[in-house]
Design an enzyme around this catalytic site. Sequence first.
Site, PDB file in Angstrom:
ATOM      1  N   SER A 142      21.453  54.150   0.855  1.00 46.34           N
ATOM      2  CA  SER A 142      21.112  52.815   0.358  1.00 46.34           C
ATOM      3  C   SER A 142      22.084  51.850   1.019  1.00 46.34           C
ATOM      4  O   SER A 142      23.130  52.276   1.536  1.00 46.34           O
ATOM      5  CB  SER A 142      21.301  52.799  -1.161  1.00 46.34           C
ATOM      6  OG  SER A 142      21.353  51.479  -1.653  1.00 46.34           O
ATOM      7  N   TYR A 155      25.868  55.059  -8.913  1.00 46.74           N
ATOM      8  CA  TYR A 155      24.917  54.973  -7.783  1.00 46.74           C
ATOM      9  C   TYR A 155      25.674  54.674  -6.487  1.00 46.74           C
ATOM     10  O   TYR A 155      25.480  55.344  -5.472  1.00 46.74           O
ATOM     11  CB  TYR A 155      23.896  53.865  -8.091  1.00 46.74           C
ATOM     12  CG  TYR A 155      22.721  53.785  -7.125  1.00 46.74           C
ATOM     13  CD1 TYR A 155      21.631  54.640  -7.256  1.00 46.74           C
ATOM     14  CD2 TYR A 155      22.693  52.840  -6.111  1.00 46.74           C
ATOM     15  CE1 TYR A 155      20.543  54.548  -6.402  1.00 46.74           C
ATOM     16  CE2 TYR A 155      21.609  52.741  -5.249  1.00 46.74           C
ATOM     17  CZ  TYR A 155      20.537  53.591  -5.400  1.00 46.74           C
ATOM     18  OH  TYR A 155      19.461  53.508  -4.550  1.00 46.74           O
TER      19      TYR A 155
HETATM   20  P1  NAD Z   1      10.799  56.222  -7.321  1.00 45.30           P
HETATM   21  O1  NAD Z   1      11.231  56.113  -8.734  1.00 45.30           O
HETATM   22  O2  NAD Z   1       9.569  55.506  -6.880  1.00 45.30           O
HETATM   23  O3  NAD Z   1      10.652  57.762  -6.900  1.00 45.30           O
HETATM   24  C1  NAD Z   1      11.650  58.687  -7.187  1.00 45.30           C
HETATM   25  C2  NAD Z   1      11.014  60.049  -7.338  1.00 45.30           C
HETATM   26  O4  NAD Z   1      12.086  60.997  -7.552  1.00 45.30           O
HETATM   27  C3  NAD Z   1      10.074  60.156  -8.539  1.00 45.30           C
HETATM   28  O5  NAD Z   1       8.828  60.709  -8.131  1.00 45.30           O
HETATM   29  C4  NAD Z   1      10.809  61.100  -9.495  1.00 45.30           C
HETATM   30  O6  NAD Z   1       9.925  61.917 -10.259  1.00 45.30           O
HETATM   31  C5  NAD Z   1      11.647  61.907  -8.535  1.00 45.30           C
HETATM   32  N1  NAD Z   1      12.813  62.523  -9.197  1.00 45.30           N
HETATM   33  C6  NAD Z   1      13.666  61.912 -10.063  1.00 45.30           C
HETATM   34  N2  NAD Z   1      14.570  62.793 -10.483  1.00 45.30           N
HETATM   35  C7  NAD Z   1      14.284  63.974  -9.891  1.00 45.30           C
HETATM   36  C8  NAD Z   1      14.864  65.264  -9.953  1.00 45.30           C
HETATM   37  N3  NAD Z   1      15.923  65.540 -10.733  1.00 45.30           N
HETATM   38  N4  NAD Z   1      14.331  66.253  -9.202  1.00 45.30           N
HETATM   39  C9  NAD Z   1      13.255  66.001  -8.422  1.00 45.30           C
HETATM   40  N5  NAD Z   1      12.650  64.809  -8.336  1.00 45.30           N
HETATM   41  C10 NAD Z   1      13.173  63.800  -9.062  1.00 45.30           C
HETATM   42  O7  NAD Z   1      12.081  55.732  -6.475  1.00 45.30           O
HETATM   43  P2  NAD Z   1      12.241  55.193  -4.965  1.00 45.30           P
HETATM   44  O8  NAD Z   1      12.565  53.754  -5.055  1.00 45.30           O
HETATM   45  O9  NAD Z   1      11.157  55.660  -4.091  1.00 45.30           O
HETATM   46  O10 NAD Z   1      13.612  55.927  -4.589  1.00 45.30           O
HETATM   47  C11 NAD Z   1      13.678  57.037  -3.708  1.00 45.30           C
HETATM   48  C12 NAD Z   1      15.089  57.108  -3.133  1.00 45.30           C
HETATM   49  O11 NAD Z   1      15.350  55.910  -2.397  1.00 45.30           O
HETATM   50  C13 NAD Z   1      16.201  57.207  -4.180  1.00 45.30           C
HETATM   51  O12 NAD Z   1      17.195  58.116  -3.728  1.00 45.30           O
HETATM   52  C14 NAD Z   1      16.756  55.815  -4.238  1.00 45.30           C
HETATM   53  O13 NAD Z   1      18.102  55.771  -4.646  1.00 45.30           O
HETATM   54  C15 NAD Z   1      16.604  55.394  -2.794  1.00 45.30           C
HETATM   55  N6  NAD Z   1      16.605  53.953  -2.576  1.00 45.30           N
HETATM   56  C16 NAD Z   1      15.677  53.159  -3.189  1.00 45.30           C
HETATM   57  C17 NAD Z   1      15.717  51.801  -2.959  1.00 45.30           C
HETATM   58  C18 NAD Z   1      14.736  50.865  -3.599  1.00 45.30           C
HETATM   59  O14 NAD Z   1      14.990  49.656  -3.564  1.00 45.30           O
HETATM   60  N7  NAD Z   1      13.642  51.332  -4.161  1.00 45.30           N
HETATM   61  C19 NAD Z   1      16.699  51.242  -2.127  1.00 45.30           C
HETATM   62  C20 NAD Z   1      17.617  52.094  -1.521  1.00 45.30           C
HETATM   63  C21 NAD Z   1      17.556  53.452  -1.758  1.00 45.30           C
END
Ligand code: NAD
Length: 260
Positions: A142, A155
């Site tokens: 991130s 985080y």
């Molecule tokens: P999201 O909530 O849309 O998807 C996350 C997925 O992870 C979900 O399907 C959930 O069921 C799954 N998950 C959660 N805990 C789990 C576990 N213990 N075991 C297996 N699966 C699990 O989130 P997203 O925004 O797509 O985030 C994905 C990644 O991207 C994360 O690591 C997040 O920190 C990172 N990220 C997101 C953003 C953003 O702005 N959305 C920015 C930077 C980084």
Amino acid sequence: MLLKDKVAYITGAASGIGREIAIVFAREGAKIVVADLNKAAADATAAEIAKGGTQAMGVGVDVTDEAQVDASVKAATDAMGPIDILISNAGIQIVHPVEEFAFSDWKKMLAIHLDGAFLTTRACLKSMYASGRGGSVIYMGSVHSKEASVLKAPYVTAKHGLIGLCKVVAKEGAKHNVRANVICPGFVRTPLVDKQIPEQAKTLGITEAQVIKDVMLKETVDGEFTTTDDVAQVALMFASFPTNALTGQSMVVSHGWFMQ
Ligand code: NAD
């Protein structure tokens, strides 16, 4: 096709960024393992991908559980062959000021983001090393792998930690032709971010529109969200890059929020 017949094990692939990476990789010919805590959503995503003619399977896995991770990678390799690409992406967000953070929430965050990355890396590296085909390990970091924000202590800590893990895997993996890199997105409109907007509005005492404009996108060059496709295209570049020239790196994709 950039990933023809490569096997990609993608955690958190039933939603948001991981789901988009799965769709983009399938279009490039990869066989997809949709690994997610939500088994029903993982199966549904895999079924949708398979309609495009690509092999895809859903596996239910909690990335913090050693036995479940090992079993899911075994199920994947039994069905599809050795893993070529790991996208360690599953993640959640919990926001509080440090002095109010419950220890249990701190541990939960580090378990999902760091234990999950370690356990999936270990299982997939064994497959990559044994096959002799090399591979690509990609961590979903991130901007918070490089920068801090209020309310996000675990985080930010975990996302910084992924860069350390990536560098070690890059060094150890090189002789096996395994590369490791980190993608560092800015804010992307996924369920993870949609949940934070009202929470932050409440904690900071401002409106939801102000959270978006004055907190999330304030430092970007154009006030725009990063998209899931932006992130998937960078993942594709890391996954398909052919040599060890590109390893141990972290790339920020954030509309200029963070410049390095
Ligand atoms: P999201 O909530 O849309 O998807 C996350 C997925 O992870 C979900 O399907 C959930 O069921 C799954 N998950 C959660 N805990 C789990 C576990 N213990 N075991 C297996 N699966 C699990 O989130 P997203 O925004 O797509 O985030 C994905 C990644 O991207 C994360 O690591 C997040 O920190 C990172 N990220 C997101 C953003 C953003 O702005 N959305 C920015 C930077 C980084």
